[in-house]
Design a protein around this motif. Structure first.
Motif, short mmCIF file in Angstrom:
data_model
loop_
_atom_site.label_atom_id
_atom_site.label_comp_id
_atom_site.label_asym_id
_atom_site.label_seq_id
_atom_site.Cartn_x
_atom_site.Cartn_y
_atom_site.Cartn_z
N GLY A 166 22.98 -63.08 -2.22
CA GLY A 166 24.05 -62.48 -1.44
C GLY A 166 24.81 -61.38 -2.14
O GLY A 166 25.64 -60.70 -1.52
N GLU A 167 24.56 -61.17 -3.43
CA GLU A 167 25.30 -60.18 -4.22
C GLU A 167 24.40 -59.10 -4.81
O GLU A 167 24.75 -57.92 -4.78
N ALA A 168 23.27 -59.52 -5.35
CA ALA A 168 22.38 -58.58 -6.05
C ALA A 168 20.94 -59.03 -5.83
O ALA A 168 20.51 -60.01 -6.43
N GLU A 169 20.21 -58.33 -4.97
CA GLU A 169 18.85 -58.75 -4.63
C GLU A 169 17.90 -57.55 -4.55
O GLU A 169 17.05 -57.46 -3.67
N ASP A 170 18.03 -56.62 -5.51
CA ASP A 170 17.21 -55.40 -5.49
C ASP A 170 15.76 -55.71 -5.86
O ASP A 170 15.48 -56.56 -6.71
N ASN A 171 14.85 -54.97 -5.23
CA ASN A 171 13.42 -55.06 -5.51
C ASN A 171 12.86 -53.69 -5.86
O ASN A 171 13.40 -52.66 -5.44
N GLY A 172 11.77 -53.66 -6.64
CA GLY A 172 11.13 -52.41 -7.01
C GLY A 172 9.64 -52.46 -6.73
O GLY A 172 9.04 -53.53 -6.66
N GLU A 173 9.06 -51.28 -6.55
CA GLU A 173 7.61 -51.14 -6.36
C GLU A 173 7.16 -49.82 -6.97
O GLU A 173 7.82 -48.79 -6.81
N VAL A 174 6.05 -49.85 -7.69
CA VAL A 174 5.47 -48.63 -8.24
C VAL A 174 4.67 -47.95 -7.14
O VAL A 174 3.68 -48.50 -6.65
N LEU A 175 5.11 -46.74 -6.76
CA LEU A 175 4.46 -46.02 -5.66
C LEU A 175 3.37 -45.08 -6.12
O LEU A 175 2.36 -44.90 -5.44
N ALA A 176 3.59 -44.41 -7.28
CA ALA A 176 2.64 -43.38 -7.70
C ALA A 176 2.81 -43.09 -9.18
O ALA A 176 3.85 -43.34 -9.77
N LEU A 177 1.76 -42.52 -9.75
CA LEU A 177 1.76 -42.04 -11.14
C LEU A 177 1.42 -40.55 -11.13
O LEU A 177 0.86 -40.03 -10.16
N GLY A 178 1.76 -39.87 -12.22
CA GLY A 178 1.37 -38.48 -12.36
C GLY A 178 2.12 -37.51 -11.47
O GLY A 178 1.64 -36.40 -11.20
N ARG A 179 3.32 -37.87 -11.03
CA ARG A 179 4.11 -36.98 -10.19
C ARG A 179 4.87 -35.95 -11.02
O ARG A 179 4.98 -36.08 -12.24
N ARG A 180 5.42 -34.94 -10.34
CA ARG A 180 6.19 -33.89 -11.01
C ARG A 180 7.57 -33.78 -10.36
O ARG A 180 7.75 -34.12 -9.19
N ALA A 181 8.54 -33.26 -11.13
CA ALA A 181 9.87 -33.04 -10.60
C ALA A 181 10.57 -31.95 -11.39
O ALA A 181 10.35 -31.80 -12.60
N SER A 182 11.41 -31.20 -10.68
CA SER A 182 12.24 -30.18 -11.30
C SER A 182 13.70 -30.55 -11.08
O SER A 182 14.14 -30.70 -9.93
N VAL A 183 14.44 -30.71 -12.16
CA VAL A 183 15.86 -31.04 -12.12
C VAL A 183 16.57 -30.11 -13.10
O VAL A 183 15.92 -29.42 -13.89
N PRO A 184 17.90 -30.08 -13.08
CA PRO A 184 18.61 -29.18 -14.00
C PRO A 184 18.25 -29.37 -15.47
O PRO A 184 18.31 -28.41 -16.25
N ALA A 185 17.86 -30.58 -15.86
CA ALA A 185 17.51 -30.83 -17.26
C ALA A 185 16.17 -30.23 -17.64
O ALA A 185 15.87 -30.09 -18.83
N GLY A 186 15.33 -29.88 -16.64
CA GLY A 186 14.03 -29.29 -16.96
C GLY A 186 12.94 -29.67 -15.98
O GLY A 186 13.18 -30.32 -14.95
#
Length: 253
Positions: A166-186
């Motif tokens: 009832g307070e903290a029940e987060d779940n995770g799943e690995v969707l993909a590998l080898g992805r790319r992203a552009s953010v202010p850090a680089g």
């Protein structure tokens, strides 16, 4: 770190290092052996070298922005389940005022999987505490530890990140590998992409991208349209790394 903040396996998961089939699900109880854990987090996708500081800018779907500072402190804490964890300070500010402040607790098992063991969190408005909702500690009141990053992420892996009914029940799943992203850090490539969900808020879906030897670089709210982007990775002094782990929530450090 998990600010977001399906499978039910009816067995006791005994952890002496976790592979693909050993990741905890839903409310599965886990029996963690403290001898198999360390507070030195070296998983390349979620490194927590003491003194490292990650600075993010979070933008909501309405265009509002907040600043997020995450510091891997030099402080450790023995959690109620007996595991010694690294304390990580996660502070959210708006126009310089703290609106959310959290001490997260992480430990790494013998195989390199990073576990999430709880958090002490507080939200503020006009400098006044408004709620401690979401705080939990593995081993207290039925709360269970979860996984934040598998040792060797593989597409299709699912795991609970935390469980306190009832307070903290987060779940995770690995969707993909080898992805790319552009953010202010680089610019980053070869990223691990995950999905974060919670049955407590069925309409919430966050996609997160992790870079090797950096950690989280981008979070995208797929439902509401917000983004949290990495601005910089820096280092703080040993004194600040300790203060960040010891200062009361809501106070500058």
């Amino acid at each position: 770190m998990p600010r977001l903040r399906h499978l039910l396996v009816c067995c006791l998961v005994v952890v002496a290092g976790c592979g693909t089939e050993g990741l905890p699900q839903a409310d599965d109880p886990v029996d963690l052996d403290p001898a198999e854990f360390t507070a030195d987090i070296t998983n390349p996708w979620f490194p927590l070298e003491p003194g490292t500081r990650w600075t993010y800018r979070e933008t909501t779907e309405d265009g509002e922005t907040v600043d997020v500072d995450v510091i891997a402190t030099s402080v450790t804490r023995e959690i109620a389940d007996g595991v010694t964890a690294r304390v990580v300070r996660d502070t959210v500010t708006r126009d310089g005022d703290i609106i959310e402040d959290t001490l997260d607790w992480y430990a790494q098992d013998a195989d390199g999987t990073v576990w999430y063991l709880g958090e002490d969190t507080a939200e503020f408005e006009d400098g006044e505490l408004t709620t401690r909702e979401g705080s939990f500690e593995a081993g207290v009141d039925g709360a269970q530890a979860g996984v934040i990053m598998p040792a060797s992420p593989e597409v299709g892996m699912t795991y609970r990140q935390e469980f306190y009914e009832g307070e903290a029940e987060d779940n995770g799943e690995v969707l993909a590998l080898g992805r790319r992203a552009s953010v202010p850090a680089g610019e980053y490539d070869d990223l691990v992409k995950t999905a974060d969900t919670t049955p407590l808020e069925p309409d919430v879906l966050e996609h997160k991208l992790y870079a090797r030897d950096v950690g989280l670089v981008l979070t995208v709210d797929k439902k509401a349209g917000g983004r949290e982007e990495l601005l910089a990775v820096t280092h703080v002094s040993p004194a600040e790394a300790r203060r960040a782990g010891e200062a009361p929530l809501g106070e500058a450090y």
